[in-house]
Design an enzyme around this catalytic site. Structure first.
Site, mmCIF file in Angstrom:
data_model
loop_
_atom_site.group_PDB
_atom_site.id
_atom_site.type_symbol
_atom_site.label_atom_id
_atom_site.label_comp_id
_atom_site.label_asym_id
_atom_site.label_seq_id
_atom_site.Cartn_x
_atom_site.Cartn_y
_atom_site.Cartn_z
ATOM 1 N N LYS A 13 0.465 -28.971 -54.424
ATOM 2 C CA LYS A 13 -0.281 -28.574 -55.209
ATOM 3 C C LYS A 13 -0.746 -27.349 -55.380
ATOM 4 O O LYS A 13 -1.140 -26.311 -55.858
ATOM 5 C CB LYS A 13 -1.535 -29.748 -55.902
ATOM 6 C CG LYS A 13 -2.542 -29.912 -54.957
ATOM 7 C CD LYS A 13 -3.116 -31.599 -55.331
ATOM 8 C CE LYS A 13 -4.301 -31.918 -54.017
ATOM 9 N NZ LYS A 13 -3.815 -31.624 -52.477
ATOM 10 N N ARG A 88 -11.321 -35.849 -56.263
ATOM 11 C CA ARG A 88 -10.535 -36.415 -55.312
ATOM 12 C C ARG A 88 -10.910 -38.139 -55.619
ATOM 13 O O ARG A 88 -10.756 -39.002 -55.307
ATOM 14 C CB ARG A 88 -10.183 -36.289 -53.992
ATOM 15 C CG ARG A 88 -9.432 -36.179 -52.990
ATOM 16 C CD ARG A 88 -9.773 -35.683 -52.076
ATOM 17 N NE ARG A 88 -8.696 -35.357 -50.898
ATOM 18 C CZ ARG A 88 -8.127 -34.251 -51.148
ATOM 19 N NH1 ARG A 88 -8.345 -32.839 -51.615
ATOM 20 N NH2 ARG A 88 -6.888 -33.774 -50.050
ATOM 21 N N ARG A 123 4.097 -27.937 -42.010
ATOM 22 C CA ARG A 123 3.422 -27.132 -42.185
ATOM 23 C C ARG A 123 2.036 -26.164 -41.917
ATOM 24 O O ARG A 123 1.941 -26.993 -40.533
ATOM 25 C CB ARG A 123 2.191 -28.296 -43.433
ATOM 26 C CG ARG A 123 1.193 -27.312 -44.519
ATOM 27 C CD ARG A 123 0.802 -28.418 -45.108
ATOM 28 N NE ARG A 123 -0.068 -29.373 -45.215
ATOM 29 C CZ ARG A 123 -0.994 -29.630 -46.239
ATOM 30 N NH1 ARG A 123 -0.539 -29.347 -47.500
ATOM 31 N NH2 ARG A 123 -2.311 -30.480 -45.704
ATOM 32 N N ARG A 156 -2.665 -27.200 -38.768
ATOM 33 C CA ARG A 156 -4.053 -27.974 -39.628
ATOM 34 C C ARG A 156 -4.004 -29.228 -38.680
ATOM 35 O O ARG A 156 -3.086 -30.135 -38.444
ATOM 36 C CB ARG A 156 -3.937 -28.408 -40.502
ATOM 37 C CG ARG A 156 -4.420 -27.109 -41.559
ATOM 38 C CD ARG A 156 -4.416 -27.590 -42.320
ATOM 39 N NE ARG A 156 -4.754 -29.168 -43.486
ATOM 40 C CZ ARG A 156 -5.247 -28.751 -44.614
ATOM 41 N NH1 ARG A 156 -4.431 -28.179 -45.637
ATOM 42 N NH2 ARG A 156 -5.392 -30.318 -45.021
ATOM 43 N N ARG A 167 -4.766 -40.719 -44.496
ATOM 44 C CA ARG A 167 -4.161 -39.490 -45.646
ATOM 45 C C ARG A 167 -4.219 -39.833 -46.827
ATOM 46 O O ARG A 167 -3.962 -39.928 -48.286
ATOM 47 C CB ARG A 167 -4.136 -37.961 -45.644
ATOM 48 C CG ARG A 167 -5.476 -37.183 -45.063
ATOM 49 C CD ARG A 167 -4.653 -35.868 -44.342
ATOM 50 N NE ARG A 167 -5.077 -34.892 -45.294
ATOM 51 C CZ ARG A 167 -3.969 -33.743 -45.037
ATOM 52 N NH1 ARG A 167 -3.208 -33.532 -44.265
ATOM 53 N NH2 ARG A 167 -3.977 -33.231 -46.256
HETATM 54 P P1 ADP Z 1 -4.563 -31.928 -49.097
HETATM 55 O O1 ADP Z 1 -4.152 -31.514 -50.264
HETATM 56 O O2 ADP Z 1 -2.736 -31.447 -48.219
HETATM 57 O O3 ADP Z 1 -4.899 -32.965 -48.871
HETATM 58 P P2 ADP Z 1 -7.214 -30.393 -49.199
HETATM 59 O O4 ADP Z 1 -7.121 -28.676 -48.521
HETATM 60 O O5 ADP Z 1 -6.914 -30.381 -50.225
HETATM 61 O O6 ADP Z 1 -5.934 -30.618 -48.198
HETATM 62 O O7 ADP Z 1 -7.752 -31.299 -48.439
HETATM 63 C C1 ADP Z 1 -8.071 -31.611 -46.856
HETATM 64 C C2 ADP Z 1 -9.155 -32.437 -46.375
HETATM 65 O O8 ADP Z 1 -10.632 -31.543 -47.140
HETATM 66 C C3 ADP Z 1 -8.798 -34.011 -47.144
HETATM 67 O O9 ADP Z 1 -8.192 -34.505 -46.297
HETATM 68 C C4 ADP Z 1 -10.370 -34.417 -46.896
HETATM 69 O O10 ADP Z 1 -10.778 -34.442 -46.068
HETATM 70 C C5 ADP Z 1 -11.792 -32.579 -47.601
HETATM 71 N N1 ADP Z 1 -10.895 -32.651 -48.733
HETATM 72 C C6 ADP Z 1 -11.474 -31.967 -49.189
HETATM 73 N N2 ADP Z 1 -11.235 -32.460 -50.817
HETATM 74 C C7 ADP Z 1 -12.168 -33.251 -51.123
HETATM 75 C C8 ADP Z 1 -13.101 -33.621 -52.295
HETATM 76 N N3 ADP Z 1 -12.796 -32.919 -53.492
HETATM 77 N N4 ADP Z 1 -13.455 -35.156 -51.948
HETATM 78 C C9 ADP Z 1 -13.631 -35.309 -50.362
HETATM 79 N N5 ADP Z 1 -13.103 -34.824 -49.711
HETATM 80 C C10 ADP Z 1 -12.309 -33.252 -49.785
#
Ligand code: ADP
Ligand code: ZN
Length: 211
Positions: A13, A88, A123, A156, A167
């Site tokens: 995404k 989320r 990744r 990461r 996750r």
């Molecule tokens: P991905 O889409 O691959 O999971 P992201 O970069 O969007 O990667 O998110 C990585 C981490 O950042 C998540 O696993 C979470 O711990 C944190 N995070 C990101 N956005 C949110 C959110 N809206 N609410 C809570 N935690 C978040």
């Protein structure tokens, strides 16, 4: 135009969000990227988010809602924005409504859990500018350094296989309910994530009616 990209971790995404962002000349707001920056800079917010992120858990609603509130009032957001990784949880989606934000479209990128686990192992992320790549699906010129800034690519911490599994559990429990939430409002479109990034892009642009 205000767009949300939904999808499991590693569904692609973020990559699609970036492409649409360029096409529409509106910014992408990635809560994950903002939090990783804060961790790198060792700010107070970064330090309090670090434990959760490295375990594959969600960062508190309070932190991420704060990030969004501050970001969407900035100048470059006046013609719209793309949200990548926010909301989320249902409560984050409700908070967004309380901020008075009306979303036009929600693009849900679907990839099976099995494929997610396979993809995550490839990744990579730039240690300096944060650009994201994939050894197979989106390689850099040498698969070692960033095409944009030449800094070294890293993996990461939260892309380690066991963290990816947590996750995915979190995704199904807390984030997937957002599909029904936005479907009820009639703004959800689902795009099946394809093997080739460009094919997913074609479907995404079509779903958003972008030429
Ligand atoms: P991905 O889409 O691959 O999971 P992201 O970069 O969007 O990667 O998110 C990585 C981490 O950042 C998540 O696993 C979470 O711990 C944190 N995070 C990101 N956005 C949110 C959110 N809206 N609410 C809570 N935690 C978040
Ligand atoms: Zn870079």
């Amino acid at each position: 135009m205000k767009i949300i990209f939904l999808g499991a971790p590693g569904a692609g995404k973020g990559t699609q969000a970036e492409i649409v962002s360029e096409k529409l000349s509106i910014p992408t707001i990635s809560t994950g990227a903002i939090i990783r920056e804060a961790i790198k800079a060792k700010t107070e917010m970064g330090l309090s988010a670090q434990v959760a992120i490295e375990k594959g858990e969600l960062v508190s609603d309070e932190i991420v809602i704060g990030i969004i509130k501050d970001r969407i009032v900035q100048d470059d957001c006046k013609n719209g924005f793309i949200l990548d990784g926010f909301p989320r949880t249902i409560s984050q989606a409700e908070a967004l409504e309380k901020m008075g934000v009306t979303i036009d479209k929600v693009v849900n990128i679907y990839v099976s859990d099995e494929d997610i686990v396979k993809r995550m192992s490839g990744r990579r992320v730039c240690s300096s500018c944060g650009a994201s790549y994939h050894t197979v699906f989106k390689p850099t010129k040498d698969n070692k350094t960033c095409d944009k800034c030449n800094a070294e690519l890293t993996i990461r911490k939260d892309d380690a296989p066991d963290v990816v599994k947590s996750r995915l559990v979190v995704y199904h429990e807390q984030t997937a309910p957002l599909e029904a939430f936005y479907d009820k409002k009639g703004i959800l479109v689902t795009v099946e994530g394809q093997e080739e990034l460009e094919d997913t892009t074609k479907l995404t642009l079509k779903a958003l009616d972008i030429k």
